[in-house]
Scaffold this motif. Structure first.
Motif, PDB file in Angstrom:
ATOM      1  N   LYS A   1      52.017  11.124  16.777  1.00 49.97           N
ATOM      2  CA  LYS A   1      52.790   9.915  16.488  1.00 49.97           C
ATOM      3  C   LYS A   1      52.108   8.976  15.499  1.00 49.97           C
ATOM      4  O   LYS A   1      52.599   7.882  15.240  1.00 49.97           O
ATOM      5  CB  LYS A   1      53.099   9.183  17.794  1.00 49.97           C
ATOM      6  CG  LYS A   1      53.930  10.033  18.763  1.00 49.97           C
ATOM      7  CD  LYS A   1      54.428   9.235  19.933  1.00 49.97           C
ATOM      8  CE  LYS A   1      55.177  10.112  20.938  1.00 49.97           C
ATOM      9  NZ  LYS A   1      56.387  10.727  20.393  1.00 49.97           N
ATOM     10  N   ASN A   2      50.974   9.386  14.930  1.00 55.62           N
ATOM     11  CA  ASN A   2      50.201   8.511  14.040  1.00 55.62           C
ATOM     12  C   ASN A   2      50.582   8.732  12.590  1.00 55.62           C
ATOM     13  O   ASN A   2      49.938   9.503  11.871  1.00 55.62           O
ATOM     14  CB  ASN A   2      48.702   8.759  14.249  1.00 55.62           C
ATOM     15  CG  ASN A   2      48.296   8.554  15.695  1.00 55.62           C
ATOM     16  OD1 ASN A   2      48.574   7.519  16.285  1.00 55.62           O
ATOM     17  ND2 ASN A   2      47.645   9.557  16.273  1.00 55.62           N
ATOM     18  N   LEU A   3      51.619   8.059  12.134  1.00 54.58           N
ATOM     19  CA  LEU A   3      52.076   8.222  10.761  1.00 54.58           C
ATOM     20  C   LEU A   3      51.117   7.551   9.788  1.00 54.58           C
ATOM     21  O   LEU A   3      50.610   6.464  10.072  1.00 54.58           O
ATOM     22  CB  LEU A   3      53.471   7.619  10.598  1.00 54.58           C
ATOM     23  CG  LEU A   3      54.604   8.328  11.348  1.00 54.58           C
ATOM     24  CD1 LEU A   3      55.883   7.507  11.251  1.00 54.58           C
ATOM     25  CD2 LEU A   3      54.824   9.729  10.795  1.00 54.58           C
ATOM     26  N   PRO A   4      50.894   8.161   8.613  1.00 55.76           N
ATOM     27  CA  PRO A   4      49.992   7.558   7.625  1.00 55.76           C
ATOM     28  C   PRO A   4      50.622   6.390   6.868  1.00 55.76           C
ATOM     29  O   PRO A   4      49.927   5.659   6.171  1.00 55.76           O
ATOM     30  CB  PRO A   4      49.687   8.726   6.675  1.00 55.76           C
ATOM     31  CG  PRO A   4      50.886   9.617   6.791  1.00 55.76           C
ATOM     32  CD  PRO A   4      51.351   9.495   8.212  1.00 55.76           C
ATOM     33  N   ILE A   5      51.944   6.246   6.962  1.00 57.89           N
ATOM     34  CA  ILE A   5      52.644   5.112   6.354  1.00 57.89           C
ATOM     35  C   ILE A   5      53.586   4.533   7.408  1.00 57.89           C
ATOM     36  O   ILE A   5      53.807   5.135   8.456  1.00 57.89           O
ATOM     37  CB  ILE A   5      53.427   5.526   5.082  1.00 57.89           C
ATOM     38  CG1 ILE A   5      54.454   6.617   5.396  1.00 57.89           C
ATOM     39  CG2 ILE A   5      52.471   5.977   3.989  1.00 57.89           C
ATOM     40  CD1 ILE A   5      55.329   7.022   4.200  1.00 57.89           C
ATOM     41  N   SER A   6      54.158   3.373   7.135  1.00 54.17           N
ATOM     42  CA  SER A   6      55.000   2.698   8.124  1.00 54.17           C
ATOM     43  C   SER A   6      56.331   3.421   8.327  1.00 54.17           C
ATOM     44  O   SER A   6      56.781   4.181   7.454  1.00 54.17           O
ATOM     45  CB  SER A   6      55.273   1.258   7.689  1.00 54.17           C
ATOM     46  OG  SER A   6      56.155   1.238   6.574  1.00 54.17           O
ATOM     47  N   GLU A   7      56.977   3.170   9.456  1.00 51.20           N
ATOM     48  CA  GLU A   7      58.298   3.742   9.708  1.00 51.20           C
ATOM     49  C   GLU A   7      59.288   3.306   8.639  1.00 51.20           C
ATOM     50  O   GLU A   7      60.157   4.081   8.223  1.00 51.20           O
ATOM     51  CB  GLU A   7      58.797   3.343  11.094  1.00 51.20           C
ATOM     52  CG  GLU A   7      58.059   4.028  12.229  1.00 51.20           C
ATOM     53  CD  GLU A   7      58.624   3.673  13.595  1.00 51.20           C
ATOM     54  OE1 GLU A   7      59.584   2.859  13.671  1.00 51.20           O
ATOM     55  OE2 GLU A   7      58.118   4.208  14.603  1.00 51.20           O
ATOM     56  N   THR A   8      59.175   2.077   8.193  1.00 50.57           N
ATOM     57  CA  THR A   8      60.061   1.574   7.138  1.00 50.57           C
ATOM     58  C   THR A   8      59.890   2.382   5.861  1.00 50.57           C
ATOM     59  O   THR A   8      60.872   2.736   5.191  1.00 50.57           O
ATOM     60  CB  THR A   8      59.774   0.084   6.860  1.00 50.57           C
ATOM     61  OG1 THR A   8      59.999  -0.657   8.064  1.00 50.57           O
ATOM     62  CG2 THR A   8      60.671  -0.454   5.754  1.00 50.57           C
ATOM     63  N   GLN A   9      58.648   2.704   5.529  1.00 50.18           N
ATOM     64  CA  GLN A   9      58.384   3.505   4.331  1.00 50.18           C
ATOM     65  C   GLN A   9      58.877   4.941   4.502  1.00 50.18           C
ATOM     66  O   GLN A   9      59.412   5.523   3.564  1.00 50.18           O
ATOM     67  CB  GLN A   9      56.885   3.490   4.011  1.00 50.18           C
ATOM     68  CG  GLN A   9      56.373   2.151   3.514  1.00 50.18           C
ATOM     69  CD  GLN A   9      54.859   2.124   3.391  1.00 50.18           C
ATOM     70  OE1 GLN A   9      54.139   2.400   4.356  1.00 50.18           O
ATOM     71  NE2 GLN A   9      54.364   1.807   2.199  1.00 50.18           N
ATOM     72  N   VAL A  10      58.703   5.497   5.694  1.00 49.57           N
ATOM     73  CA  VAL A  10      59.191   6.855   5.964  1.00 49.57           C
ATOM     74  C   VAL A  10      60.707   6.886   5.839  1.00 49.57           C
ATOM     75  O   VAL A  10      61.284   7.789   5.220  1.00 49.57           O
ATOM     76  CB  VAL A  10      58.751   7.344   7.358  1.00 49.57           C
ATOM     77  CG1 VAL A  10      59.403   8.683   7.694  1.00 49.57           C
ATOM     78  CG2 VAL A  10      57.236   7.462   7.433  1.00 49.57           C
ATOM     79  N   ASP A  11      61.364   5.903   6.416  1.00 44.79           N
ATOM     80  CA  ASP A  11      62.823   5.811   6.356  1.00 44.79           C
ATOM     81  C   ASP A  11      63.286   5.767   4.900  1.00 44.79           C
ATOM     82  O   ASP A  11      64.213   6.490   4.504  1.00 44.79           O
ATOM     83  CB  ASP A  11      63.286   4.568   7.114  1.00 44.79           C
ATOM     84  CG  ASP A  11      64.797   4.462   7.190  1.00 44.79           C
ATOM     85  OD1 ASP A  11      65.396   5.166   8.016  1.00 44.79           O
ATOM     86  OD2 ASP A  11      65.377   3.676   6.412  1.00 44.79           O
ATOM     87  N   ALA A  12      62.646   4.924   4.091  1.00 50.99           N
ATOM     88  CA  ALA A  12      63.015   4.801   2.676  1.00 50.99           C
ATOM     89  C   ALA A  12      62.764   6.108   1.922  1.00 50.99           C
ATOM     90  O   ALA A  12      63.562   6.503   1.059  1.00 50.99           O
ATOM     91  CB  ALA A  12      62.232   3.657   2.032  1.00 50.99           C
ATOM     92  N   LEU A  13      61.673   6.784   2.253  1.00 51.89           N
ATOM     93  CA  LEU A  13      61.326   8.051   1.612  1.00 51.89           C
ATOM     94  C   LEU A  13      62.386   9.111   1.894  1.00 51.89           C
ATOM     95  O   LEU A  13      62.832   9.830   0.986  1.00 51.89           O
ATOM     96  CB  LEU A  13      59.965   8.516   2.130  1.00 51.89           C
ATOM     97  CG  LEU A  13      59.352   9.765   1.501  1.00 51.89           C
ATOM     98  CD1 LEU A  13      58.868   9.454   0.094  1.00 51.89           C
ATOM     99  CD2 LEU A  13      58.191  10.256   2.362  1.00 51.89           C
ATOM    100  N   ILE A  14      62.809   9.211   3.147  1.00 52.49           N
ATOM    101  CA  ILE A  14      63.819  10.194   3.539  1.00 52.49           C
ATOM    102  C   ILE A  14      65.142   9.907   2.842  1.00 52.49           C
ATOM    103  O   ILE A  14      65.795  10.807   2.297  1.00 52.49           O
ATOM    104  CB  ILE A  14      63.993  10.202   5.070  1.00 52.49           C
ATOM    105  CG1 ILE A  14      62.723  10.762   5.735  1.00 52.49           C
ATOM    106  CG2 ILE A  14      65.224  11.018   5.481  1.00 52.49           C
ATOM    107  CD1 ILE A  14      62.654  10.529   7.234  1.00 52.49           C
ATOM    108  N   ARG A  15      65.534   8.641   2.844  1.00 47.92           N
ATOM    109  CA  ARG A  15      66.788   8.264   2.191  1.00 47.92           C
ATOM    110  C   ARG A  15      66.772   8.601   0.698  1.00 47.92           C
ATOM    111  O   ARG A  15      67.749   9.152   0.161  1.00 47.92           O
ATOM    112  CB  ARG A  15      67.035   6.757   2.370  1.00 47.92           C
ATOM    113  CG  ARG A  15      67.404   6.366   3.786  1.00 47.92           C
ATOM    114  CD  ARG A  15      67.381   4.847   3.968  1.00 47.92           C
ATOM    115  NE  ARG A  15      67.678   4.470   5.331  1.00 47.92           N
ATOM    116  CZ  ARG A  15      68.807   3.849   5.715  1.00 47.92           C
ATOM    117  NH1 ARG A  15      69.715   3.536   4.821  1.00 47.92           N
ATOM    118  NH2 ARG A  15      68.993   3.555   6.984  1.00 47.92           N
TER     119      ARG A  15
END
Length: 195
Positions: free
Chosen positions: A16-30
């Motif tokens: 569960k230890n992401l190297p970037i924030s959930e907000t950044q992951v969400d934006a990346l996926i989108r």
């Protein structure tokens, strides 16, 4: 680009230890899905991005659905596999919206039989784009297919439009184990070049 594709590997040992924030992951996926090609620019790919408890909820749904069909003697191994996916930080549910597919079939009847096939191509490219983008920032993932077993409960839980067709699930999270060696079949079997 090829160096990014080389980073894309199947990772089952997720944390569960992401190297970037959930907000950044969400934006990346989108953005990865937004930039993925689609036939006739139909932009039919859709995604539900789940983090934390919402992701856990999806894998609970999958586990319950599997328990109903997997023999009891075999379920421990199945449950362990599902728990491994749930140990990640999130899950992407990939969908293809059938409305633009049907619209293209109506507008271009000569190619009508091909549009569902091309829609599958679109979702595959979206999945690769997301997987590669995640890998490039150090996030592990794998691609799973527990549909149509989970479809109805997932649609009810997250209010999924009826026109959205589930195509794949991608659990993701921190890489908690090294990758094994990747092997390739001989090029002679796979490729033909004519000049």
């Amino acid at each position: 680009m090829l160096d990014k594709l080389k980073k894309r590997r199947t990772q089952y040992a997720l944390g569960k230890n992401l190297p970037i924030s959930e907000t950044q992951v969400d934006a990346l996926i989108r953005e990865a899905i937004r930039l993925s090609p689609s036939s006739f620019n139909s932009q039919s790919s859709r995604a539900v991005i789940l983090f934390g408890r919402e992701s856990d909820k999806f894998w609970s749904i999958a586990k319950e659905a599997l328990q109903a069909i997997v023999p009891a003697a075999d379920f421990a191994a199945t449950a362990k596999k599902i728990d491994g996916f749930a140990s990640g930080a999130g899950t992407v549910l990939f969908y293809e919206d059938q409305e633009p597919v049907k619209a293209l079939q109506a507008n271009f009847p000569l190619y009508a039989h091909n549009f569902p096939i091309w829609s599958e191509h679109s979702t595959g490219m979206a999945q690769l784009a997301v997987w590669t983008a995640l890998a490039d920032v150090g996030i592990g993932a794998s691609l799973q297919h527990y549909h149509p077993l989970v479809d109805a409960e997932v649609a009810k839980t997250w209010n999924i439009p009826a026109s959205w067709k589930l195509t794949a699930q991608m659990p993701f999270g921190s890489n908690e184990a090294p990758f094994g060696e990747k092997t390739f079949i001989d090029d002679e079997v796979r490729f033909r070049t004519h000049r």
